[in-house]
Design a protein around this motif. Structure first.
Motif, PDB file in Angstrom:
ATOM      1  N   VAL A  66     128.254  15.715  96.720  1.00 33.66           N
ATOM      2  CA  VAL A  66     127.414  14.901  95.828  1.00 33.66           C
ATOM      3  C   VAL A  66     126.614  13.907  96.671  1.00 33.66           C
ATOM      4  O   VAL A  66     125.397  13.764  96.513  1.00 33.66           O
ATOM      5  CB  VAL A  66     128.258  14.180  94.762  1.00 33.66           C
ATOM      6  N   THR A 177     135.205  17.291  88.119  1.00 30.96           N
ATOM      7  CA  THR A 177     133.762  17.119  87.943  1.00 30.96           C
ATOM      8  C   THR A 177     133.070  16.961  89.293  1.00 30.96           C
ATOM      9  O   THR A 177     133.702  16.647  90.307  1.00 30.96           O
ATOM     10  CB  THR A 177     133.451  15.880  87.083  1.00 30.96           C
ATOM     11  N   GLU A 179     130.973  14.687  90.824  1.00 32.90           N
ATOM     12  CA  GLU A 179     130.424  13.324  90.805  1.00 32.90           C
ATOM     13  C   GLU A 179     130.825  12.612  92.092  1.00 32.90           C
ATOM     14  O   GLU A 179     131.696  13.076  92.816  1.00 32.90           O
ATOM     15  CB  GLU A 179     130.976  12.557  89.589  1.00 32.90           C
ATOM     16  N   GLU A 180     130.195  11.471  92.346  1.00 37.30           N
ATOM     17  CA  GLU A 180     130.545  10.693  93.561  1.00 37.30           C
ATOM     18  C   GLU A 180     132.049  10.482  93.616  1.00 37.30           C
ATOM     19  O   GLU A 180     132.667  10.598  94.660  1.00 37.30           O
ATOM     20  CB  GLU A 180     129.855   9.312  93.547  1.00 37.30           C
ATOM     21  N   ASP A 428     128.318  17.463  85.897  1.00 35.62           N
ATOM     22  CA  ASP A 428     127.542  17.795  87.098  1.00 35.62           C
ATOM     23  C   ASP A 428     126.150  17.188  86.957  1.00 35.62           C
ATOM     24  O   ASP A 428     125.137  17.896  86.918  1.00 35.62           O
ATOM     25  CB  ASP A 428     127.463  19.326  87.252  1.00 35.62           C
ATOM     26  N   PRO A 429     126.096  15.851  86.888  1.00 32.50           N
ATOM     27  CA  PRO A 429     124.823  15.199  86.542  1.00 32.50           C
ATOM     28  C   PRO A 429     123.693  15.502  87.532  1.00 32.50           C
ATOM     29  O   PRO A 429     122.530  15.435  87.142  1.00 32.50           O
ATOM     30  CB  PRO A 429     125.181  13.696  86.536  1.00 32.50           C
ATOM     31  N   HIS A 430     124.043  15.847  88.769  1.00 33.57           N
ATOM     32  CA  HIS A 430     122.978  16.115  89.734  1.00 33.57           C
ATOM     33  C   HIS A 430     122.603  17.590  89.790  1.00 33.57           C
ATOM     34  O   HIS A 430     121.759  17.989  90.583  1.00 33.57           O
ATOM     35  CB  HIS A 430     123.406  15.626  91.121  1.00 33.57           C
TER      36      HIS A 430
END
Ligand SMILES: Cc1cc2nc3c(=O)[nH]c(=O)nc-3n(C[C@H](O)[C@H](O)[C@H](O)COP(=O)(O)OP(=O)(O)OC[C@H]3O[C@@H](n4cnc5c(N)ncnc54)[C@H](O)[C@@H]3O)c2cc1C
Ligand SMILES: Cc1cc2nc3c(=O)[nH]c(=O)nc-3n(C[C@H](O)[C@H](O)[C@H](O)COP(=O)(O)OP(=O)(O)OC[C@H]3O[C@@H](n4cnc5c(N)ncnc54)[C@H](O)[C@@H]3O)c2cc1C
Lengths: 459, 459
Positions: A66, A177, A179-180, A428-430
C-alpha cells in the motif's frame, strides 16, 4: 533502487523471488485454455513473487505494498482457467501457498488457512472427523481452498450441494484488507458473498470455514448409452435421486471419450455417449436397475482412491484438459442450461452445432433445482466464430459464463456486483488488489455490449 | 381347547398374552384419528398377543400360525394412523417390540432389529458414529423402525432426503416368510420395494439396514408470516437451499397454532401463519436474512434436544394430534400438491375451503423436486362431506393419500402394486399376514371406483 527493490528490502526475511524465469512461471495460470486469453495475456508477468508464511508476514507485505502503491495479484496454486491470477499491471504475485495449515475440524465443519490444498484438507478431515469438503474442482489434488473460493465456483459434489454461491456452502471467511494498516475481518452469513468469487480483488482471504459432508467410500463408474439424449436423461434422473449419495454426474458425448480419454482405451465402444458417476459405496446396489431403465450399460467400476487417476480428473474442466493433451485446437464453453427445459436446450444445441461443439454436461443442483452446466468442447477456428457460437447460445436462452474473458463481470453474471464493488471501496481503497479484474472499479456503470464485447474489452 | 389355545400351547415359553383387556389394548393403533376408521374398526380385537424375543422364536410362532391357519397382525409400537395394525380377522397380534437390538453401526450405515425404537437407534448411532437416521416420523420417541418401514412413509428429514420409497433410503431388509418352514430372505436394491410400505402383508421384517445422515446439533425455530402465501413461499424457497442443512420445513396457517399449540401460548401473534424449522446449528447465521427477504419474523428458537417437547412433535401427523387434544371434531387429509404448481394449488384449495380445512403443509423433496404434502386439518361434519372434500382435491389435481382407509390400495396409490402382490404369493401363500389390508390379494383386478368407494370398501 527500483520500486520493487525498495519494497522487497522493507520485507526483510519474508521470502521473495525476483528471478525472471521463476517469477514468470508464478505469473501464469491456466489462461491458455482459451485461445483468446492466450493472445491477450501470454506476455504478462509480475516483477516479484512474495511468499508470506504467516498472517503477520502477510500484513507486513500488504502494508508495504500500500505504501508503495504496488499492485498485488493473489495466488493459490495458479490453476484458475480464466486468467484470474494473471498480473495485468505488474507488481507482485502474492503466493499464499505457505499459509497452508488445517486449523481445526469438528464434525461437519473445518477451518483452514487459505493456502491449504483441497485434497490435503480432505485427508485431514476424513481421518479426524469422517468428513470431507462438500465439493471440489477437478483440480482437487493441486488447488488451494482460498483460490477455489476466490476464483472457482463448483465441481465434484455440486450434483448434491449446488455451487459455492449457495448460502451455507461457505460458513466463514477471514479476510485481510489492503490498507496502510491492514485490518482483519471475519465475514459470516450473507456477508460471505462480498469476497466469494471476487478474484481476490477486495481482500486477501486468510482463513476459511467450510461445512463438511460425510466422507464416504466413493466408487467411480462409467456407463455407456446409445445416444446423448439417453445419457442426459439418465443423468438428469440420477441427479434427482435424493436418496442416493453421489458426487459426480457428467455426460460426455462421443467421440470425446473415445478419442481423448487415453486411460480408458478399449473401455468405451465407438459412438457411445458416457455418463461418469461417483457413487457412495452403499448405494451401488441401486445403479444397475436405474441404468437398465434408461438403456445404459456399465462399462467401468473402480474405487476412486484405488484408481491411478480418479475419474473426476476426466470431468469438469479436466475433460477439456484431456482433449487438449491430444488436440491443441480444442477450447470450450461454460454454459447454463436452465431448468426446467435444460434437456430440450441441450438437444437443440447439440443438433445445431454437432461435432464443432461436442457436448459435455455436468449435472448440478442450482437454486434448488436439477439442471446442467455445459462445459462443451469447441473445435476452435477463429475468435469471431467462437463469439458467434457464444452469442447463439445466449440468444437461445443458454447463458454463457464466458471462460474467454478474465474480468469478473464478463466471465460471470454480465453485470456489476454492487456488494463486491462497495466492499472493495472499503477493503482496497487504492485499487491495488488484482487490478483490472473488476471492471466496475474503473466504471461502476459498466454494462455489457452484445456479443463481441467479450473479446474487445482488453483487446 | 380353542384354536388359539392349541396354538399357544405349542409356543411353550414364548411370551403370550390372552387377557382380553390387554389384548384389546395391543389390538389398537391410532386408527381413531379418522372418524371413518373409528366407526369401522373400533370393535376389533385379536385373540392373543405373542411376543417373540428372537428370530428363532419368531420362526416358531410363524410356523405354528401357518399350521393352524391363524391370522397374524404384526405390530411395532402401534402408532400407525390408518389402522394398519388393526387385526381385521382376529388371530394373533405379533408384538415385535422385543426384537429391539441395534446390531451394528458404521459411518453412514446402521443395522437394527425391526423392533428398535427410532429414537434409540439415533442415540446409539449419534454416540458411536456421529450419524442418525435420515428421517423419522413425528412419533420418533415411540415408533419402531420396522413399523415405520412397513407402515410409514416420510417425516422429519424428508425436506432433504425425500420419502422412504426413494431408492437409497433403505439399504436392506431381512424378512421372514409366512410358511410351514419360514425362510429368511435379504432384500436389497430394488427388491426392497417388495416389502416397503406393505403393512406387513407379505413377510415379517426382522432386520433393517438404513443409511445415516450426519447427526448435527439441531435447532428448532418458529417464524411468523403475515399470510399463508408468504409462509409457503418462504418454506418453498428455504427447502430449495441445498447448502443449508435442515430437517423440518412445516407451514401451519392461523388459527391452528394459536388455538392448539398450548406450549407456545403467547409466542405466536394472532392471525400469523407459522413455519416450523429444524436447522443444523452452523447454518443459523443464514436464517435471518432469508426470513427478512420473505417478510418473516423469528418467534422462537431453541436447541431441539434442550426443549421439553421437540418442535417436531407439532409437525407432520402430530399437528393433528395437538389439535385433537383440544377439539375432538378435528380430522385431516394427506394431500400431494404436485410440483411445479404446488404453491398455486395450495392457494386455490385454501381459498376454496377456508377454515373448514385449515392449511398445514410439509415441504419435502419428492422425485427430486421440491413440493409439499398437505396434512390439512378438517373440521369434520359428515363422512359424505369428507368424501366431497377429498374428491374436490383430487379433481383439482391434488391426489389424496387417504388416511380414512385402511387398505394399502385405497390409502396409497389407488392401484394394485403388482410387485408386492406377487411377493405375497411367494412369502405368504396362505394369506395369513395382516389379512384384509391388501385388496389385491382377494381381487388382483381391483380398481378404484370414484370418490365414495373410499368409505364403502369395508362399510
Ligand atoms: C484442469 C482444470 C480443471 C478445473 N476444474 C474446476 C472445477 O471443476 N470447478 C471450478 O470451480 N474450477 C475449476 N478450475 C479452476 C481452478 O482450478 C479452481 O477454481 C481452483 O480452485 C483454483 O484454486 P487455485 O489455488 O489454483 O487458485 P488460483 O488460480 O491461484 O487463484 C484463483 C483466483 O483467486 C485469487 N486468490 C487465490 N488465493 C486467494 C486468497 N487467499 N485470497 C484472495 N484471493 C485469492 C487469485 O488472485 C485468482 O483470482 C479448473 C481449472 C483447471 C485448469
Ligand atoms: C401422532 C402421529 C404422528 C405420526 N407421524 C408420522 C410421520 O410423520 N410419518 C409417517 O410416516 N408416519 C407417521 N405416523 C404413523 C406411524 O407413527 C409411523 O409410521 C410409525 O413409524 C409406525 O411405527 P410403529 O412401530 O408404531 O408401527 P405399527 O403401527 O406398529 O405398524 C405399522 C404397520 O407396519 C406393520 N409392521 C410393524 N412392524 C412390522 C415388521 N417388523 N414387519 C412387518 N410389518 C410390520 C404393522 O402390521 C402395520 O401394518 C404418525 C402417527 C401418529 C399417531
Amino acid at each position: 533502487m527500483s520500486g520493487i527493490e525498495a519494497l522487497l528490502s522493507e520485507l526483510q526475511d519474508i521470502p521473495a523471488e525476483t528471478d525472471r524465469a521463476l517469477v514468470r512461471q508464478k505469473s501464469r495460470d491456466f489462461f491458455w485454455y482459451s485461445p483468446v486469453l492466450k493472445r491477450q495475456l501470454d506476455k504478462l508477468t509480475a516483477e516479484a513473487v512474495v511468499s508470506p508464511r504467516s498472517e503477520d508476514e502477510l500484513a507486513r507485505v500488504l502494508a508495504a505494498c500500500v505504501r508503495h502503491r504496488t499492485p498485488v495479484t493473489p495466488r493459490g496454486a495458479g490453476t484458475g482457467n480464466y486468467g484470474q491470477a494473471m498480473p495485468l499491471c505488474g507488481g507482485i504475485v502474492l503466493d499464499l501457498s505457505g499459509l497452508d495449515r488445517v486449523l481445526w475440524a469438528k464434525p461437519g465443519v473445518v477451518r483452514a488457512q487459505c493456502g491449504a490444498k483441497l485434497g490435503e484438507i480432505d485427508a485431514v478431515t476424513r481421518a479426524s472427523v469422517g468428513g470431507e469438503l462438500r465439493f471440489h474442482p477437478s483440480t482437487r489434488r493441486t488447488a488451494t481452498i482460498g483460490g477455489f473460493i476466490a476464483g472457482g465456483s463448483s465441481g465434484i459434489g455440486s450434483c448434491t450441494w449446488g455451487i459455492l454461491r449457495e448460502p451455507g456452502n461457505i460458513l466463514g471467511l477471514r479476510l485481510m484488507t489492503m490498507e496502510e494498516s491492514p485490518r482483519v475481518l471475519e465475514l459470516r452469513g450473507p456477508d460471505i458473498q462480498k469476497a466469494n468469487h471476487a478474484y481476490g480483488t477486495n481482500g486477501i482471504i486468510t482463513e476459511v470455514e467450510m461445512p463438511l459432508a460425510p466422507a464416504w467410500t466413493w466408487v467411480d463408474l462409467i456407463a455407456g448409452f446409445p445416444t446423448l439424449e439417453a445419457a442426459a436423461r439418465f443423468a438428469d434422473g440420477f441427479t434427482r435421486q435424493d436418496g442416493i449419495v453421489k458426487k459426480l454426474v457428467s455426460v460426455i458425448d462421443a467421440p470425446v471419450p473415445q478419442r481423448y480419454f487415453k486411460a480408458f482405451e478399449g473401455v468405451i465402444p465407438d459412438g457411445v455417449a458416457v455418463v461418469l458417476l461417483m457413487v457412495a459405496e452403499p448405494f451401488l446396489d441401486l445403479v444397475p436397475g436405474l441404468l437398465a431403465a434408461y438403456g445404459g450399460t456399465e462399462l467401468y467400476r473402480r474405487e476412486t482412491e484405488a484408481a491411478d487417476v480418479p475419474l473426476y480428473e476426466y470431468s469438469w474442466n479436466h475433460t477439456t484438459l484431456q482433449a487438449l493433451k491430444t488436440d491443441r485446437s480444442i477450447t470450450y464453453l461454460q454454459t447454463l442450461f436452465p431448468p426446467p427445459s435444460h434437456l430440450a436446450k441441450v438437444a437443440e444445441m447439440a443438433e445445431r452445432f454437432g461435432d464443432e461443439v461436442p457436448m459435455h454436461l455436468e449435472f448440478v443442483k442450482f437454486g434448488g433445482e436439477v439442471c446442467c452446466f455445459g462445459l462443451q468442447l469447441v473445435r476452435f477456428t477463429t475468435e469471431a466464430r467462437l463469439a458467434e457460437i457464444i452469442a447463439a447460445h445466449e440468444a437461445a436462452g443458454c447463458p454463457i459464463f464466458n471462460p474467454h474473458a478474465f474480468t469478473l463481470e464478463e466471465g460471470g453474471m454480465k453485470k456489476v456486483d454492487t456488494l463486491q464493488l462497495a466492499f472493495k471501496r472499503e477493503a482496497d481503497p487504492h485499487g491495488l488488489l488484482n487490478p483490472g479484474k473488476m471492471l466496475a472499479w474503473e466504471n461502476p456503470d459498466w454494462t455489457p455490449r452484445d456479443g463481441v464485447h467479450l473479446f474487445e474489452a482488453a483487446g
